[in-house]
Design a protein around this motif. Structure first.
Motif, PDB file in Angstrom:
ATOM      1  N   THR A   5      40.121 -30.390  56.795  1.00  0.00           N
ATOM      2  CA  THR A   5      40.843 -30.825  57.995  1.00  0.00           C
ATOM      3  C   THR A   5      40.922 -29.659  58.974  1.00  0.00           C
ATOM      4  O   THR A   5      40.728 -28.498  58.612  1.00  0.00           O
ATOM      5  CB  THR A   5      42.275 -31.272  57.650  1.00  0.00           C
ATOM      6  OG1 THR A   5      43.007 -30.146  57.149  1.00  0.00           O
ATOM      7  CG2 THR A   5      42.256 -32.381  56.602  1.00  0.00           C
ATOM      8  N   GLN A  43      43.606 -28.525  60.250  1.00  0.00           N
ATOM      9  CA  GLN A  43      44.731 -27.698  59.842  1.00  0.00           C
ATOM     10  C   GLN A  43      44.325 -26.698  58.771  1.00  0.00           C
ATOM     11  O   GLN A  43      44.674 -25.516  58.833  1.00  0.00           O
ATOM     12  CB  GLN A  43      45.843 -28.603  59.330  1.00  0.00           C
ATOM     13  CG  GLN A  43      47.159 -27.893  59.050  1.00  0.00           C
ATOM     14  CD  GLN A  43      48.249 -28.894  58.731  1.00  0.00           C
ATOM     15  OE1 GLN A  43      48.342 -29.944  59.363  1.00  0.00           O
ATOM     16  NE2 GLN A  43      49.073 -28.580  57.744  1.00  0.00           N
ATOM     17  N   GLU A  77      49.445 -33.279  57.027  1.00  0.00           N
ATOM     18  CA  GLU A  77      48.543 -33.493  58.154  1.00  0.00           C
ATOM     19  C   GLU A  77      49.333 -33.495  59.457  1.00  0.00           C
ATOM     20  O   GLU A  77      50.166 -34.367  59.687  1.00  0.00           O
ATOM     21  CB  GLU A  77      47.793 -34.819  57.990  1.00  0.00           C
ATOM     22  CG  GLU A  77      46.687 -35.028  59.004  1.00  0.00           C
ATOM     23  CD  GLU A  77      45.598 -33.944  58.932  1.00  0.00           C
ATOM     24  OE1 GLU A  77      45.073 -33.567  59.998  1.00  0.00           O
ATOM     25  OE2 GLU A  77      45.291 -33.472  57.822  1.00  0.00           O
ATOM     26  N   THR A  96      49.154 -32.703  63.913  1.00  0.00           N
ATOM     27  CA  THR A  96      48.198 -32.909  64.996  1.00  0.00           C
ATOM     28  C   THR A  96      47.683 -31.617  65.615  1.00  0.00           C
ATOM     29  O   THR A  96      46.545 -31.557  66.067  1.00  0.00           O
ATOM     30  CB  THR A  96      48.831 -33.768  66.106  1.00  0.00           C
ATOM     31  OG1 THR A  96      50.038 -33.133  66.545  1.00  0.00           O
ATOM     32  CG2 THR A  96      49.157 -35.160  65.583  1.00  0.00           C
ATOM     33  N   ASP A  97      48.509 -30.571  65.672  1.00  0.00           N
ATOM     34  CA  ASP A  97      48.051 -29.315  66.251  1.00  0.00           C
ATOM     35  C   ASP A  97      48.899 -28.171  65.723  1.00  0.00           C
ATOM     36  O   ASP A  97      49.795 -28.378  64.880  1.00  0.00           O
ATOM     37  CB  ASP A  97      48.060 -29.354  67.787  1.00  0.00           C
ATOM     38  CG  ASP A  97      49.473 -29.452  68.370  1.00  0.00           C
ATOM     39  OD1 ASP A  97      50.456 -29.546  67.601  1.00  0.00           O
ATOM     40  OD2 ASP A  97      49.600 -29.424  69.610  1.00  0.00           O
TER      41      ASP A  97
END
Length: 407
Positions: A96, A98, A200, A202-203
Motif C-alpha cells: 500500500t 502507506q 489503511e 488516505t494520506d
C-alpha cells in the motif's frame, strides 16, 4: 515532535536539513493501459523525471537527500528515468502507499542522524513549484508539527453516480483539497507511521493526526495537478505546450586590425604574440562577436548601443564587462543560454592550443556549463585581410531560451 533547531536549509529555522521522499510505487491503473503513470512520457520526458526536476528546485532540496520509493518490478524503468540525477538509492515499496511511505522513511532515518525535516510527495505531481514547498517548510519553521498544502473546494458538491440521478447536495464550506508535498519532522512522522502499520489511511496527514500531531493547512497551487486519468495527461500536455520556452538564435560578427604589441586578447585569454589587436576596448574580437550574438537573440541592439565607442569609460576596458551585461539581460528576461559557438578567422596566431582555455573562460564569465560553449578557428586560404595577416575576424552564434511564446 522534538524541539526545533535553527538548522533548516535556507533562511528558515526548523527541524534540521530537508529530505524529500517521492512516492512512486503505485501502478496508476486509472491512467489507462500502459506503463505505470510515473514512467509514462509527458512532453517527451518521464513523469517521474519531471517531478524530480521540480523537486530539485525546492528550497533546501538536494539530490543526495532525495529518495524515491519504487515498485520492485520497476527497477529498470526507474534507472532509465533517473539516469544522471545522483539521487539517494531507491527503496522498494510495500503493498500500500502507506507501507511504501513507512519503508521510505525508515531508509531515510537509517541513512542520516539528528533532527531533520521530510517532504513527502507524490510522483504523479510533476508541477509542484518551489513556492509551494516553501510554504510547507515555513509552517514547519513556525513550529507546526506538520504542514499540508490545500485548496478550497469551489465546485458544488452533490452525492450520486455518473449516469444516475442527482443526489443531495453536500455543504462545501470548510472543505479543502489536500495536495503534496506534505511536511513533517522525520522522527515524528516515522513514529506515526510505525504506530499506524496495518491500518489503511488516505494520506500522511491522516497518519499524523492518528498519532495526535496537529497539521497546519497552507495554501496549495492549482498548477500542482495530480496525474490520475488520461484526461489529466491531456491537460498536462496542453500546459507544457503553452509554457514551452521560445528558442531564439542570434549571430554576431566583428573585425579588429593588428597593431604593434606583444600579446592580444581572444575569448578572454591573453595570448603572447608579436602584435596586438587595435580597438577602443581590449579588442577581444571573439568576445565582441559573441556579445553581439546574445544581444541579437534578445533583439536588444548590439554592443555599440550598450557600450558606445565614443564613451571614454570603455577605452581599454576588458570585454568580459560587455559579455556579462549581455548575460545579465538574458537573466532579466527570465532566459538561459543554450549554446554559444565562436569561430575565429585568422592565419595567426594558432588558436588550437588555446581553444580549451578560451571555452573555459567564456563558460566561467557566462556561468554556464563548459559543454554549452564552442570555440574553433579557420583561415581564409590567405585571401582577404585575414589571409594577408592584417587582423582577425570572428563570427558567433548564440541560442537562448526565453519563457513562453513571444506575443
Amino acid at each position: 515532535m522534538s524541539d526545533p533547531t535553527p538548522t533548516l536549509d535556507g533562511d528558515r529555522a526548523g527541524p534540521g536539513p530537508v529530505h524529500v521522499l517521492v512516492v512512486a510505487a503505485g501502478r496508476g491503473t486509472r491512467a489507462g493501459p500502459g506503463a505505470p503513470k510515473q514512467y509514462r512520457a509527458l512532453g517527451g520526458e518521464a513523469v517521474l523525471r519531471r517531478t524530480l526536476a521540480a523537486v530539485a528546485a525546492w528550497p533546501g532540496a538536494s539530490a543526495a537527500r532525495t529518495r524515491v520509493v519504487i515498485h520492485p518490478e520497476d527497477a529498470q524503468a526507474y534507472a532509465e528515468a533517473t539516469r544522471g540525477l545522483g539521487l539517494a538509492a531507491p527503496v522498494s515499496g510495500g503493498a500500500t502507499r502507506q507501507e511504501s511511505v513507512r519503508l521510505g522513511l525508515e531508509a531515510i532515518r537509517a541513512g542520516t542522524s539528528g533532527a531533520c525535516a521530510v517532504l513527502i510527495h507524490d510522483a504523479a505531481r510533476p508541477f509542484a513549484e518551489p513556492a509551494l514547498a516553501g510554504r510547507v517548510l515555513d509552517a514547519l519553521a513556525r513550529g507546526s508539527q506538520g504542514a499540508c498544502p490545500a485548496l478550497p473546494v469551489v465546485d458544488t458538491l452533490r452525492r450520486g453516480a455518473l449516469g444516475g440521478p442527482a443526489g443531495a447536495g453536500v455543504e462545501r464550506a470548510g472543505l479543502l483539497r489536500a495536495q503534496t508535498p506534505q511536511g513533517f519532522a522525520l522522527d515524528a512522522i516515522l513514529a506515526a507511521h510505525r504506530a499506524a502499520a496495518g491500518r489503511e489511511m488516505t494520506d500522511d496527514v491522516a497518519v499524523a493526526q492518528a498519532a495526535g500531531l496537529e497539521v497546519e493547512m497552507v495554501e496549495g497551487d492549482e498548477v500542482n495537478l495530480k496525474l490520475t486519468t488520461p484526461a489529466d495527461f491531456a491537460r498536462a500536455e496542453t500546459w507544457l505546450q503553452a509554457a514551452a520556452p521560445e528558442v531564439r538564435v542570434g549571430t554576431g560578427f566583428d573585425v579588429h586590425a593588428f597593431a604593434p604589441g606583444t600579446s592580444l586578447w581572444l575569448c578572454g585569454v591573453e595570448i603572447p604574440f608579436d602584435r596586438t589587436l587595435s580597438g577602443h576596448s581590449d579588442a577581444d574580437v571573439g568576445m565582441h562577436a559573441l556579445t553581439d550574438a546574445i544581444f541579437g537573440a534578445l533583439a536588444e541592439g548590439d554592443i555599440g548601443r550598450w557600450f558606445p565607442p565614443s564613451d571614454p569609460q570603455w577605452k581599454g576596458a576588458p570585454s568580459e564587462i560587455f559579455l556579462r551585461k549581455a548575460m545579465e539581460r538574458v537573466a532579466a528576461r527570465g532566459g538561459r543560454l543554450l549554446n554559444a559557438d565562436i569561430t575565429l578567422i585568422c592565419e595567426a596566431p594558432k588558436i588550437g592550443p588555446h581553444s580549451d582555455p578560451m571555452r573555459a573562460r567564456l563558460a566561467e564569465i557566462m556561468d554556464v556549463h563548459l559543454e554549452r560553449v564552442s570555440v574553433k578557428a579557420t583561415t581564409t586560404e590567405r585571401l582577404g585581410f585575414p589571409g594577408r595577416g592584417e587582423g582577425i575576424a570572428a563570427q558567433a552564434a548564440a541560442s537562448i531560451a526565453l519563457p513562453g511564446p513571444c506575443r
